[in-house]
Design a protein around this motif. Structure first.
Motif, mmCIF file in Angstrom:
data_model
loop_
_atom_site.group_PDB
_atom_site.id
_atom_site.type_symbol
_atom_site.label_atom_id
_atom_site.label_comp_id
_atom_site.label_asym_id
_atom_site.label_seq_id
_atom_site.Cartn_x
_atom_site.Cartn_y
_atom_site.Cartn_z
ATOM 1 N N ASP A 66 0.700 -1.197 0.088
ATOM 2 C CA ASP A 66 -0.047 -0.095 -0.060
ATOM 3 C C ASP A 66 0.738 1.198 0.030
ATOM 4 O O ASP A 66 1.996 1.146 0.715
ATOM 5 C CB ASP A 66 -0.983 0.084 1.413
ATOM 6 N N SER B 160 0.284 5.478 0.937
ATOM 7 C CA SER B 160 -0.630 6.282 1.512
ATOM 8 C C SER B 160 -0.097 7.770 1.520
ATOM 9 O O SER B 160 1.104 7.906 1.653
ATOM 10 C CB SER B 160 -1.109 6.109 2.851
ATOM 11 N N TRP C 260 -0.946 11.173 3.791
ATOM 12 C CA TRP C 260 -1.543 12.106 4.621
ATOM 13 C C TRP C 260 -2.706 10.973 5.137
ATOM 14 O O TRP C 260 -3.953 11.258 5.542
ATOM 15 C CB TRP C 260 -2.159 13.327 4.165
ATOM 16 N N GLY C 261 -2.371 9.627 5.465
ATOM 17 C CA GLY C 261 -3.240 8.862 5.871
ATOM 18 C C GLY C 261 -4.451 8.119 4.750
ATOM 19 O O GLY C 261 -4.985 7.250 5.410
ATOM 20 N N GLU C 262 -4.439 8.688 3.663
ATOM 21 C CA GLU C 262 -5.164 8.046 2.651
ATOM 22 C C GLU C 262 -4.456 7.223 1.633
ATOM 23 O O GLU C 262 -3.670 7.643 1.014
ATOM 24 C CB GLU C 262 -6.043 9.175 1.877
ATOM 25 N N ASN C 263 -5.222 5.940 1.713
ATOM 26 C CA ASN C 263 -4.679 5.131 0.556
ATOM 27 C C ASN C 263 -4.924 5.460 -0.942
ATOM 28 O O ASN C 263 -5.964 6.043 -1.217
ATOM 29 C CB ASN C 263 -5.555 3.668 0.784
ATOM 30 N N ILE C 264 -3.860 5.512 -1.483
ATOM 31 C CA ILE C 264 -3.918 5.938 -2.974
ATOM 32 C C ILE C 264 -3.602 5.097 -4.023
ATOM 33 O O ILE C 264 -3.137 5.338 -5.149
ATOM 34 C CB ILE C 264 -3.044 7.458 -3.091
ATOM 35 N N LEU D 238 -5.681 5.528 -7.025
ATOM 36 C CA LEU D 238 -5.948 6.929 -7.521
ATOM 37 C C LEU D 238 -5.214 7.390 -8.994
ATOM 38 O O LEU D 238 -4.050 6.545 -9.144
ATOM 39 C CB LEU D 238 -5.501 8.183 -6.529
ATOM 40 N N ASP E 46 -5.200 12.866 -9.925
ATOM 41 C CA ASP E 46 -5.768 12.826 -8.289
ATOM 42 C C ASP E 46 -4.643 13.109 -7.413
ATOM 43 O O ASP E 46 -4.619 13.671 -6.186
ATOM 44 C CB ASP E 46 -6.597 11.653 -8.191
ATOM 45 N N GLN F 114 -3.758 15.922 -4.380
ATOM 46 C CA GLN F 114 -3.539 15.693 -3.094
ATOM 47 C C GLN F 114 -2.249 16.559 -2.599
ATOM 48 O O GLN F 114 -2.235 16.634 -1.402
ATOM 49 C CB GLN F 114 -3.251 14.031 -2.821
#
Length: 230
Positions: free
Chosen positions: A58, A60, A62-66, A69, A73, A77
């Protein structure tokens, strides 16, 4: 800001990154990734940018899985990648290239343009010149400036000194140091000594694996780094 967690990456049947983990924190001004040609450094930036898929693991921001994306996108971010190829629009002017970099930040275009011109006065002087007619060093400044036009929170630079004369390389590193005062820089660079000297933290990548991690100063003192790269 970035967390890469145990990723495997391949080109067809050839695996190039193995169980790779690394991170960039809010406290970092410059994080360097160094290692030999073919180690997978550029591939790692392509993965974070959404330009190359992951087989496993994985990524990420800033804590968001990308993982799923698109590259555009990921730019939105706040992660902007300046390729070693620069990928300038050669028949367009300097200003037009810079404006293209601001496609996600149109409302702030003029303010950001003035900031880039302040950092790189040569770009304002050559604003109406075609990008293809500029010297290699000037083109690198333009590539850096265009990346900054997207107002990144992290600016990833892939071999920014590639093909430049030593004096120009020194100027480019000075500009990167200046940029890092406001924007976190993730730096992939063959000039190991210069990259580690400015890095808060650094990773040594060999054969698709992270083999050492330390502060930039710590890696400069590593026996392995000294013997192999310095």
């Amino acid at each position: 800001m970035i967390e890469v967690d145990e990723i495997d990456v391949s080109y067809g049947n050839i695996q190039v990154l193995w169980d790779l983990s690394m991170y960039v924190s809010e406290e970092d001004n410059v994080v360097a990734i160094v290692g030999p040609n073919g180690a997978g450094k550029s591939t790692l930036l392509d993965v974070i940018s959404g330009l190359h898929p992951i087989d496993d693991g994985d990524v990420s921001l800033w804590g968001e899985n990308i993982n799923s994306l698109t590259p555009s996108d990921i730019v939105k971010q706040g992660f902007v990648h300046v390729s070693e190829k620069r990928n300038l629009f050669g028949e367009m002017t300097v200003r037009e290239n810079l404006e293209m970099g601001a496609y996600t930040q149109r409302d702030e275009l003029e303010n950001t343009l003035n900031e880039v011109y302040e950092l790189f006065p040569i770009l304002e002087e050559r604003a109406d010149q075609r990008a293809s007619s500029m010297s290699g060093g000037q083109q690198q400044m333009l590539a850096l400036g265009r990346g900054l036009m997207a107002q990144p929170r992290i600016l990833a630079l892939d071999e920014p000194s590639e093909g430049l004369a030593p004096q120009i390389t020194e100027r480019v590193f000075e500009k990167i140091q200046e940029i890092s005062e406001d924007v976190t820089v993730l730096l992939v660079e063959q000039h190991v000594n210069e990259a580690l000297a400015m890095a808060d933290r650094a990773y040594l990548l060999e054969n698709g694996r992270i083999v050492e991690e330390d502060t930039g100063a710590g890696l400069l003192e590593s026996d392995h780094v000294t013997a192999a790269y310095l």
